[in-house]
Design an enzyme around this catalytic site. Structure first.
Site, PDB file in Angstrom:
ATOM      1  N   CYS A  14       0.804  -1.224   0.000  1.00 23.07           N
ATOM      2  CA  CYS A  14       0.000   0.000   0.000  1.00 23.07           C
ATOM      3  C   CYS A  14       0.836   1.273   0.000  1.00 23.07           C
ATOM      4  O   CYS A  14       0.278   2.371  -0.129  1.00 23.07           O
ATOM      5  CB  CYS A  14      -0.925  -0.002   1.204  1.00 23.07           C
ATOM      6  N   HIS A  61      -2.382   8.069   5.384  1.00 30.42           N
ATOM      7  CA  HIS A  61      -2.835   6.731   5.005  1.00 30.42           C
ATOM      8  C   HIS A  61      -4.302   6.576   5.400  1.00 30.42           C
ATOM      9  O   HIS A  61      -5.130   6.234   4.580  1.00 30.42           O
ATOM     10  CB  HIS A  61      -1.956   5.677   5.665  1.00 30.42           C
ATOM     11  N   HIS A  66      -9.788   2.080  -0.392  1.00 30.59           N
ATOM     12  CA  HIS A  66      -8.348   1.841  -0.337  1.00 30.59           C
ATOM     13  C   HIS A  66      -7.934   1.003  -1.542  1.00 30.59           C
ATOM     14  O   HIS A  66      -8.168  -0.204  -1.585  1.00 30.59           O
ATOM     15  CB  HIS A  66      -8.006   1.118   0.960  1.00 30.59           C
TER      16      HIS A  66
END
Length: 413
Positions: free
Chosen positions: A167, A307, A340
């Site tokens: 990620c 994030h 996400h």
């Protein structure tokens, strides 16, 4: 020159996201606080504990690629290809690519690669046998497929790389592009990441990790970064490509940058393969290194796109890392809107930072109604965009499964 080293100027932005394809549609939807989350349609989620995702529902690859190329490539390559074409058009850099292909670099990352094609190929084997497998299966599945096809179709002849860093990948591609500019290896870099992993096996895997929100009855309210009721992330898909250029290339072409990329910081937690360091030391240090690399004071960071996945394990430590950088910074965690998209998300969020600097406007986040007890008190921008006339610098930070942390600093051009 920034901190004695060249900056990389962002002259083009292309996006394919759950709230719109193309820079203008994306930005207007983001400022309008529209959600891209809904029930999964890319497969039948009946029987899954999680049945929601953020899908690129308005995306048609045939608008950007010919039919044969669409058939021979995976969805993550479709998203990357469309974003790259849009970014090059936005930067008006196609002529530069034609005239100086050996001075154009390509950095296209992904977290996993062609997992949809992997799923389809396994299905063909199970139903029809080994000999019926598509001969393009391997070149659909390989993580460097988007970089390979972009390089071939666009005739890129400079350096080409495919980082795979979970990620944090999308942010790391920006750092690699900056590195190419700083070393003088390229004048222009097509830089970004893409991901398309909304498949049964990936969704099932995250479900068993207990990492995803189970708010199936409230998709738009499911991802709740830093909120008291945060319960996990919402998986998404998408891509973003930014055109990075040297100062000399910008001057020669007369390009008008959105912003400049001036700093990068990378660290590793060395803690746990799934959970971040509970003290947030890795992401804090990555942010500090990025600010140091940019050569600016931490208090100059006026906006942070974090994030912010809405997980209990990640939100608290990351929020205090941001607090350590600048407790006065404005924060919006846009995964609450976009979901996400794993390896692509850092590229998308870097684009958001560039647009925020260009327009001096902070886009909002969703679903923060009461701050979680373990999260830092910051200036969270919720539900409505906020004008920021004094905004000069922004920071994008991402954490990757495996303990990877990357942060990037952008400044007004």
């Amino acid at each position: 020159m920034e901190n004695g080293r060249p900056a990389a100027y962002i002259t083009g932005i292309g996006l394919a996201t759950p709230i719109g394809t193309g820079r203008e549609k994306f930005w207007s939807s983001l400022l309008a606080n529209e959600s891209g989350v809904g029930r999964i349609s890319l497969f039948d989620p009946e029987g899954f504990e999680v049945q929601i995702a953020a899908e690129c529902t308005d995306f048609d690859p045939k608008e950007y690629m010919d039919r044969k190329l669409v058939q021979r490539t995976d969805r993550f390559t479709h998203l990357a290809y469309a974003s790259a074409k849009l970014a090059l058009e936005d930067a008006q850099a196609l002529e530069e690519l034609e005239n100086n292909p050996e001075r154009v670099g390509l950095v296209m990352g992904t977290g996993i690669g062609g997992v949809m094609s992997m799923h389809d190929t396994q299905g063909v084997m199970d139903r029809r046998g080994v000999n019926r497998v598509n001969p393009f299966s391997v070149t659909k599945i390989m993580p460097n497929a988007s970089a390979a096809h972009l390089g071939i179709q666009l005739s890129v002849q400079g350096p080409s790389m495919t980082p795979v860093l979970a990620c944090s990948c999308g942010t790391d591609t920006m750092g690699m592009g900056l590195d190419l500019i700083r070393r003088g290896d390229a004048d222009v870099v097509i830089c970004g990441a893409s991901e398309a992993t909304i498949t049964p096996v990936i969704v099932a895997g995250f479900i068993t990790m207990r990492a995803m929100s189970r708010r199936n009855d409230d998709p738009e309210g499911a991802c709740r970064p830093y909120d008291r009721d945060h319960s996990g992330f919402v998986i998404g898909e998408g891509a973003a490509v930014l055109i990075l250029e040297s100062a000399e290339s910008v001057r020669r072409r007369g390009a008008e940058p959105y912003a400049k990329l001036t700093g990068i910081g990378r660290t590793t937690d060395a803690y746990n393969v799934a959970d971040p360091d509970p003290k947030g030391r890795g992401i804090r240090r990555a942010m500090e290194l990025a600010v140091e690399s940019a050569g600016i004071a931490p208090e100059k960071i006026g906006y942070i796109n974090p994030h912010g996945t809405g997980t209990v394990a990640g939100d608290g430590p990351e929020s205090w890392a941001m607090h350590a950088i600048n407790p006065e910074a404005k924060v919006s965690a846009t995964k609450s809107t976009l979901g996400h998209s794993l390896g692509a998300v850092g590229a998308i969020e870097t684009a958001i930072c560039a647009l925020a600097l260009k327009h001096r406007t902070i886009p909002p986040m969703r679903n923060l109604t009461e701050l979680a007890e373990d999260c830092a008190p910051l200036d969270y921008v919720v539900d409505e965009p906020r004008e920021a006339p004094d905004l000069e610098a922004a920071l994008c930070g991402n954490l990757g499964v495996g303990g990877h942390n990357v942060a990037a600093v952008l400044e007004r051009a």
